[in-house]
Enzyme design. Structure first.
Site, PDB file in Angstrom:
ATOM      1  N   GLY A  30      23.921  42.538  35.136  1.00 35.48           N
ATOM      2  CA  GLY A  30      24.412  43.881  35.099  1.00 35.48           C
ATOM      3  C   GLY A  30      24.927  44.506  33.716  1.00 35.48           C
ATOM      4  O   GLY A  30      24.910  45.632  33.276  1.00 35.48           O
ATOM      5  N   GLU A  64      31.628  42.856  30.705  1.00 38.45           N
ATOM      6  CA  GLU A  64      31.246  43.264  32.021  1.00 38.45           C
ATOM      7  C   GLU A  64      30.640  44.714  32.310  1.00 38.45           C
ATOM      8  O   GLU A  64      31.245  45.462  31.484  1.00 38.45           O
ATOM      9  CB  GLU A  64      32.352  42.989  33.213  1.00 38.45           C
ATOM     10  CG  GLU A  64      32.763  41.645  33.877  1.00 38.45           C
ATOM     11  CD  GLU A  64      31.825  41.425  35.028  1.00 38.45           C
ATOM     12  OE1 GLU A  64      30.735  42.179  35.085  1.00 38.45           O
ATOM     13  OE2 GLU A  64      32.075  40.643  35.565  1.00 38.45           O
ATOM     14  N   ASP A  65      29.878  44.788  33.261  1.00 39.48           N
ATOM     15  CA  ASP A  65      29.468  46.110  33.670  1.00 39.48           C
ATOM     16  C   ASP A  65      30.450  46.941  34.526  1.00 39.48           C
ATOM     17  O   ASP A  65      30.958  47.958  34.299  1.00 39.48           O
ATOM     18  CB  ASP A  65      28.179  46.326  34.306  1.00 39.48           C
ATOM     19  CG  ASP A  65      28.180  45.232  35.458  1.00 39.48           C
ATOM     20  OD1 ASP A  65      29.093  44.462  35.889  1.00 39.48           O
ATOM     21  OD2 ASP A  65      27.215  44.967  36.065  1.00 39.48           O
ATOM     22  N   ASP A  75      35.262  45.610  40.361  1.00 40.64           N
ATOM     23  CA  ASP A  75      35.389  46.125  41.574  1.00 40.64           C
ATOM     24  C   ASP A  75      36.594  45.739  42.269  1.00 40.64           C
ATOM     25  O   ASP A  75      37.769  45.995  41.924  1.00 40.64           O
ATOM     26  CB  ASP A  75      34.251  46.180  42.514  1.00 40.64           C
ATOM     27  CG  ASP A  75      34.198  46.918  43.967  1.00 40.64           C
ATOM     28  OD1 ASP A  75      35.625  47.619  44.098  1.00 40.64           O
ATOM     29  OD2 ASP A  75      33.300  46.738  44.788  1.00 40.64           O
ATOM     30  N   LYS A 125      36.942  50.001  38.871  1.00 36.90           N
ATOM     31  CA  LYS A 125      37.076  50.742  40.371  1.00 36.90           C
ATOM     32  C   LYS A 125      38.784  50.724  40.445  1.00 36.90           C
ATOM     33  O   LYS A 125      39.315  49.723  40.363  1.00 36.90           O
ATOM     34  CB  LYS A 125      36.190  50.272  41.347  1.00 36.90           C
ATOM     35  CG  LYS A 125      34.946  50.608  41.288  1.00 36.90           C
ATOM     36  CD  LYS A 125      34.096  50.114  42.536  1.00 36.90           C
ATOM     37  CE  LYS A 125      32.732  50.807  42.459  1.00 36.90           C
ATOM     38  NZ  LYS A 125      32.084  50.165  43.583  1.00 36.90           N
ATOM     39  N   PHE A 144      29.818  53.668  45.139  1.00 38.39           N
ATOM     40  CA  PHE A 144      28.824  52.393  44.711  1.00 38.39           C
ATOM     41  C   PHE A 144      27.949  53.103  43.779  1.00 38.39           C
ATOM     42  O   PHE A 144      27.191  54.266  43.920  1.00 38.39           O
ATOM     43  CB  PHE A 144      27.870  51.978  45.813  1.00 38.39           C
ATOM     44  CG  PHE A 144      27.092  50.844  45.440  1.00 38.39           C
ATOM     45  CD1 PHE A 144      27.746  49.793  45.411  1.00 38.39           C
ATOM     46  CD2 PHE A 144      25.501  50.929  45.116  1.00 38.39           C
ATOM     47  CE1 PHE A 144      26.854  48.376  44.888  1.00 38.39           C
ATOM     48  CE2 PHE A 144      24.676  49.652  44.661  1.00 38.39           C
ATOM     49  CZ  PHE A 144      25.528  48.551  44.762  1.00 38.39           C
ATOM     50  N   VAL A 145      27.811  52.685  42.578  1.00 35.95           N
ATOM     51  CA  VAL A 145      27.242  53.283  41.336  1.00 35.95           C
ATOM     52  C   VAL A 145      25.943  52.612  40.957  1.00 35.95           C
ATOM     53  O   VAL A 145      25.974  51.244  40.967  1.00 35.95           O
ATOM     54  CB  VAL A 145      27.988  53.758  40.243  1.00 35.95           C
ATOM     55  CG1 VAL A 145      29.340  54.712  40.497  1.00 35.95           C
ATOM     56  CG2 VAL A 145      28.811  52.241  39.660  1.00 35.95           C
ATOM     57  N   ASP A 172      22.639  47.669  39.360  1.00 38.26           N
ATOM     58  CA  ASP A 172      21.346  47.685  40.275  1.00 38.26           C
ATOM     59  C   ASP A 172      21.791  48.160  41.748  1.00 38.26           C
ATOM     60  O   ASP A 172      22.932  47.947  42.127  1.00 38.26           O
ATOM     61  CB  ASP A 172      20.521  46.420  40.431  1.00 38.26           C
ATOM     62  CG  ASP A 172      21.252  45.557  41.366  1.00 38.26           C
ATOM     63  OD1 ASP A 172      22.543  45.136  40.926  1.00 38.26           O
ATOM     64  OD2 ASP A 172      20.640  44.730  41.929  1.00 38.26           O
ATOM     65  N   ARG A 215      18.384  49.650  37.468  1.00 37.18           N
ATOM     66  CA  ARG A 215      19.121  48.967  36.265  1.00 37.18           C
ATOM     67  C   ARG A 215      18.658  49.611  34.818  1.00 37.18           C
ATOM     68  O   ARG A 215      19.291  49.772  33.936  1.00 37.18           O
ATOM     69  CB  ARG A 215      18.604  47.541  35.887  1.00 37.18           C
ATOM     70  CG  ARG A 215      19.223  46.656  36.990  1.00 37.18           C
ATOM     71  CD  ARG A 215      19.330  44.941  36.544  1.00 37.18           C
ATOM     72  NE  ARG A 215      19.362  43.905  37.567  1.00 37.18           N
ATOM     73  CZ  ARG A 215      20.484  43.758  38.092  1.00 37.18           C
ATOM     74  NH1 ARG A 215      21.687  44.133  37.631  1.00 37.18           N
ATOM     75  NH2 ARG A 215      20.543  42.667  38.924  1.00 37.18           N
TER      76      ARG A 215
HETATM   77  P1  5GP Z   1      34.086  42.362  42.267  1.00 36.10           P
HETATM   78  O1  5GP Z   1      34.205  40.699  41.982  1.00 36.10           O
HETATM   79  O2  5GP Z   1      34.946  42.815  41.124  1.00 36.10           O
HETATM   80  O3  5GP Z   1      34.405  42.839  43.491  1.00 36.10           O
HETATM   81  O4  5GP Z   1      32.515  42.641  41.895  1.00 36.10           O
HETATM   82  C1  5GP Z   1      31.909  42.541  40.483  1.00 36.10           C
HETATM   83  C2  5GP Z   1      30.246  42.701  40.591  1.00 36.10           C
HETATM   84  O5  5GP Z   1      29.947  43.362  41.692  1.00 36.10           O
HETATM   85  C3  5GP Z   1      29.825  43.233  39.342  1.00 36.10           C
HETATM   86  O6  5GP Z   1      29.651  42.866  38.547  1.00 36.10           O
HETATM   87  C4  5GP Z   1      28.588  44.023  39.978  1.00 36.10           C
HETATM   88  O7  5GP Z   1      27.647  43.115  39.856  1.00 36.10           O
HETATM   89  C5  5GP Z   1      28.974  44.199  41.521  1.00 36.10           C
HETATM   90  N1  5GP Z   1      29.428  45.505  41.766  1.00 36.10           N
HETATM   91  C6  5GP Z   1      30.581  46.012  42.079  1.00 36.10           C
HETATM   92  N2  5GP Z   1      30.600  47.287  42.231  1.00 36.10           N
HETATM   93  C7  5GP Z   1      29.431  47.768  41.924  1.00 36.10           C
HETATM   94  C8  5GP Z   1      28.847  48.921  42.142  1.00 36.10           C
HETATM   95  O8  5GP Z   1      29.403  50.066  42.430  1.00 36.10           O
HETATM   96  N3  5GP Z   1      27.620  48.974  41.830  1.00 36.10           N
HETATM   97  C9  5GP Z   1      26.757  48.066  41.502  1.00 36.10           C
HETATM   98  N4  5GP Z   1      25.475  48.194  41.295  1.00 36.10           N
HETATM   99  N5  5GP Z   1      27.256  46.828  41.789  1.00 36.10           N
HETATM  100  C10 5GP Z   1      28.659  46.706  41.730  1.00 36.10           C
END
Ligand code: 5GP
Length: 185
Positions: free
Chosen positions: A50, A105-106, A109, A137, A158-159, A165, A171
């Site tokens: 990402g 990081e992208d 969440d 987020k 969800f983006v 992706d 992507r």
């Molecule tokens: P976390 O562990 O912070 O909950 O999740 C992180 C990873 O979940 C991100 O690096 C990404 O790959 C994925 N992710 C979380 N939210 C989104 C979203 O809104 N869209 C997409 N495409 N991936 C997400």
């Protein structure tokens, strides 16, 4: 590709950020990083897949030398909610001893992936570990880990696009948009 090339134009609910907004914000973040790391070597650690676009534009916005390395971890599978289970799929090639590391990081969440990653990288003897993320987020605000550089805080949707992706699609979309719930429900 642009939004007009998305097959099934109803897939994208709303464009959140256009390409120039994203690149503009990354330039501002790069300027902050340059000031903070004056006289220090930086190792940017991108989280695949990402963060590829974020890394490309952030790194090119930095008017100084940086090194880049990559890690691949899995936390999401093909769904839209975090599992909290993190696995290293590809590790770094670089020895982190004494290095100033910035994780690129992208999106954050729940922050589960990142908390795990920070702990993991800190155990390798770096001089410092900070985080730069394009998107954050609301749930991430509860995280114990400090995120030093944040592009945009976004609502809980969800983006996709700009590296992000859904089932490996979107992507290469230039903008970032919210995915219509009918695509993943
Ligand atoms: P976390 O562990 O912070 O909950 O999740 C992180 C990873 O979940 C991100 O690096 C990404 O790959 C994925 N992710 C979380 N939210 C989104 C979203 O809104 N869209 C997409 N495409 N991936 C997400």
């Amino acid at each position: 590709m642009d939004q007009k090339h998305v097959v099934g134009e109803l897939d994208l609910d709303q464009t959140l950020f256009a390409e120039d907004q994203i690149v503009g914000r990354l330039r501002e973040m790069a300027a902050e990083i340059e000031t903070d790391y004056d006289g220090k070597d930086i190792l940017l650690v991108g989280v695949l897949k990402g963060a590829v676009m974020v890394m490309a534009d952030l790194a090119r916005s930095l008017n100084r030398h940086v090194e880049m390395d990559w890690m691949a971890v899995s936390s999401y599978g093909s769904g839209t909610t975090s599992s909290g289970v993190v696995r290293i799929l590809k590790d770094l090639d670089t020895d982190l001893t004494g290095r100033h590391v910035i994780i690129v990081e992208d999106i954050i969440d729940t922050g589960l992936t990142l908390s795990w990653l920070v702990t993991n990288l800190k155990s390798r003897g770096p001089a410092s570990v900070e985080i730069a993320t394009l998107l954050r987020k609301p749930d991430a605000l509860e995280m114990v880990v400090d995120v030093k550089y944040v592009g945009f805080d976004i609502p809980n949707a969800f983006v996709v696009g700009y590296g992000l992706d859904y089932n490996e699609k979107y992507r290469n979309l230039r903008c970032i948009g919210t995915l219509a719930p009918h695509v993943y429900s």
